[in-house]
Write a protein that holds these residues in place. Structure first.
Motif, short mmCIF file in Angstrom:
data_model
loop_
_atom_site.label_atom_id
_atom_site.label_comp_id
_atom_site.label_asym_id
_atom_site.label_seq_id
_atom_site.Cartn_x
_atom_site.Cartn_y
_atom_site.Cartn_z
N ARG A 219 0.82 -1.21 0.00
CA ARG A 219 0.00 0.00 0.00
C ARG A 219 0.86 1.26 0.00
N LEU A 220 1.92 1.26 0.78
CA LEU A 220 2.83 2.42 0.81
C LEU A 220 3.44 2.67 -0.56
N LEU A 221 3.86 1.61 -1.21
CA LEU A 221 4.46 1.75 -2.53
C LEU A 221 3.44 2.27 -3.55
N GLU A 222 2.21 1.76 -3.47
CA GLU A 222 1.15 2.22 -4.38
C GLU A 222 0.88 3.71 -4.20
N LEU A 223 0.78 4.16 -2.96
CA LEU A 223 0.49 5.56 -2.68
C LEU A 223 1.64 6.46 -3.11
N SER A 224 2.88 6.01 -2.87
CA SER A 224 4.03 6.82 -3.26
C SER A 224 4.11 6.95 -4.78
N ASP A 225 3.85 5.86 -5.50
CA ASP A 225 3.86 5.91 -6.97
C ASP A 225 2.77 6.83 -7.50
N LYS A 226 1.60 6.75 -6.88
CA LYS A 226 0.47 7.57 -7.32
C LYS A 226 0.77 9.05 -7.09
N ALA A 227 1.34 9.37 -5.93
CA ALA A 227 1.70 10.76 -5.63
C ALA A 227 2.72 11.28 -6.63
N TYR A 228 3.71 10.45 -6.94
CA TYR A 228 4.78 10.85 -7.88
C TYR A 228 4.24 11.02 -9.30
N GLN A 229 3.42 10.09 -9.75
CA GLN A 229 2.94 10.11 -11.12
C GLN A 229 1.90 11.20 -11.37
N GLN A 230 1.09 11.49 -10.35
CA GLN A 230 -0.01 12.44 -10.51
C GLN A 230 0.28 13.81 -9.90
N SER A 231 1.45 13.95 -9.26
CA SER A 231 1.79 15.20 -8.55
C SER A 231 0.64 15.62 -7.63
N ARG A 232 0.19 14.64 -6.84
CA ARG A 232 -0.95 14.86 -5.95
C ARG A 232 -0.65 14.25 -4.60
N TYR A 233 -1.01 14.96 -3.54
CA TYR A 233 -0.76 14.45 -2.19
C TYR A 233 -1.57 13.18 -1.95
N MET A 234 -0.94 12.21 -1.32
CA MET A 234 -1.60 10.96 -0.98
C MET A 234 -1.33 10.65 0.50
N TYR A 235 -2.28 9.95 1.12
CA TYR A 235 -2.18 9.70 2.56
C TYR A 235 -2.63 8.27 2.89
N THR A 236 -2.00 7.72 3.90
CA THR A 236 -2.49 6.46 4.47
C THR A 236 -3.59 6.79 5.47
N THR A 237 -4.19 5.77 6.05
CA THR A 237 -5.01 5.95 7.24
C THR A 237 -4.04 6.05 8.43
N PHE A 238 -4.57 6.13 9.64
CA PHE A 238 -3.70 6.23 10.81
C PHE A 238 -2.96 4.92 11.05
N LEU A 239 -1.67 5.02 11.27
CA LEU A 239 -0.83 3.85 11.53
C LEU A 239 -0.44 3.82 13.01
N ASP A 240 -0.39 2.62 13.57
CA ASP A 240 0.12 2.50 14.94
C ASP A 240 1.65 2.47 14.91
N LEU A 241 2.27 2.33 16.06
CA LEU A 241 3.73 2.41 16.14
C LEU A 241 4.41 1.30 15.35
N TYR A 242 3.86 0.09 15.39
CA TYR A 242 4.46 -1.01 14.65
C TYR A 242 4.40 -0.73 13.14
N GLU A 243 3.26 -0.24 12.68
CA GLU A 243 3.10 0.08 11.26
C GLU A 243 4.00 1.24 10.84
N GLN A 244 4.14 2.22 11.71
CA GLN A 244 5.05 3.34 11.42
C GLN A 244 6.49 2.85 11.30
N SER A 245 6.83 1.87 12.11
CA SER A 245 8.18 1.33 12.05
C SER A 245 8.44 0.64 10.70
#
Length: 253
Positions: free
Chosen positions: A13-39
């Motif tokens: 999911r992180l890779l998909e969002l980063s690619d989408k932001a890069y390709q579309q020049s548009r801000y993208m966001y995850t939902t809220f991540l806990d500490l393990y997911e942030q790590s």
């Protein structure tokens, strides 16, 4: 819960969002991540270094945060992350229960709202400040009427509240500033009692999972221990004649 499978899904999911932001020049966001997911995000940052990203939770020292992909320097425009705050206040302060984080969270999730839609819940003077995704704020404000046995009113605040974190200062002596020793001091555990938390993947330093109990802490590091709490390591204040370090911590309360 299969953490290995969940980690793979998050990485994808992180890779998909980063690619989408890069390709579309548009801000993208995850939902809220806990500490393990942030790590996991921290470990995988090199996989999406083609686009700027950072964590944000709506207030300083947030435990639950979004990953925000994009920057004004690259896109040519700025954008605030889609985080809102809802103030949940007892109708009658005099007759209100003593409300806890668990009470607020349980009442909100009983509305059918998923945990990933919700960030931190801060409590000040028995009032809850719920950080959430913007599209969830009105749902909470319109549908939440009771927390525990207490009738409440909800207001979708226009600005994030400036709530100062509350700390308990802790001082004590350790032979070294190893992670296991400092955790022991913070939570009144022996060094051997603190090690299972580290080995059990429940300890995060500056948002990164740490599995080495011998890590030497530095001034300003933020240590979170799942099930125990969070503190800031403020460093060594002095040393005894026998070479023990007198250290200062600020433990969140």
């Amino acid at each position: 819960m299969d953490k290995g499978k969940d980690a793979l899904i998050l990485k994808k999911r992180l890779l998909e969002l980063s690619d989408k932001a890069y390709q579309q020049s548009r801000y993208m966001y995850t939902t809220f991540l806990d500490l393990y997911e942030q790590s996991i995000y921290q470990e995988e940052r090199s996989s999406f270094s083609h686009v700027t990203s950072h964590l944000y939770g709506g207030h300083p020292y947030a435990d639950r945060q979004l990953v925000c992909f994009g920057s004004e320097e690259v896109f040519g425009y700025g954008e605030e992350p889609p985080i809102a705050c809802v103030e949940v206040k007892p109708v009658s302060k005099k007759f209100a229960d003593d409300l806890t984080h668990r009470d607020f969270l349980g009442a909100i999730m009983n509305l059918g709202i998923e945990r990933s839609m919700l960030g931190d819940i801060l409590i000040s003077d028995n009032i809850g400040y719920v950080f959430c995704l913007e599209h969830i704020a009105d749902v909470i404000a319109d549908q939440l009427f009771k927390v525990k046995h207490t009738m409440v009113t909800c207001t979708h605040t226009l600005e994030h509240p400036h709530i100062e974190p509350k700390y308990q200062e802790v001082t004590g002596f350790v032979t070294s500033c190893r992670l296991d020793a400092v955790i022991g001091l913070a939570f009144q555990l022996s060094r051997s009692q603190s090690v299972p938390y580290i080995q059990g993947k429940r300890v995060f330093v500056n948002g990164k999972l740490v599995e080495s109990n011998s890590l030497q802490l530095k001034d300003g590091m933020i240590i979170s221990v799942r099930g125990l709490g969070k503190f800031i390591f403020d460093g060594v204040e002095g040393m005894t004649k026998k070479g023990r370090n007198r250290i200062l911590l600020r433990k969140f309360i």
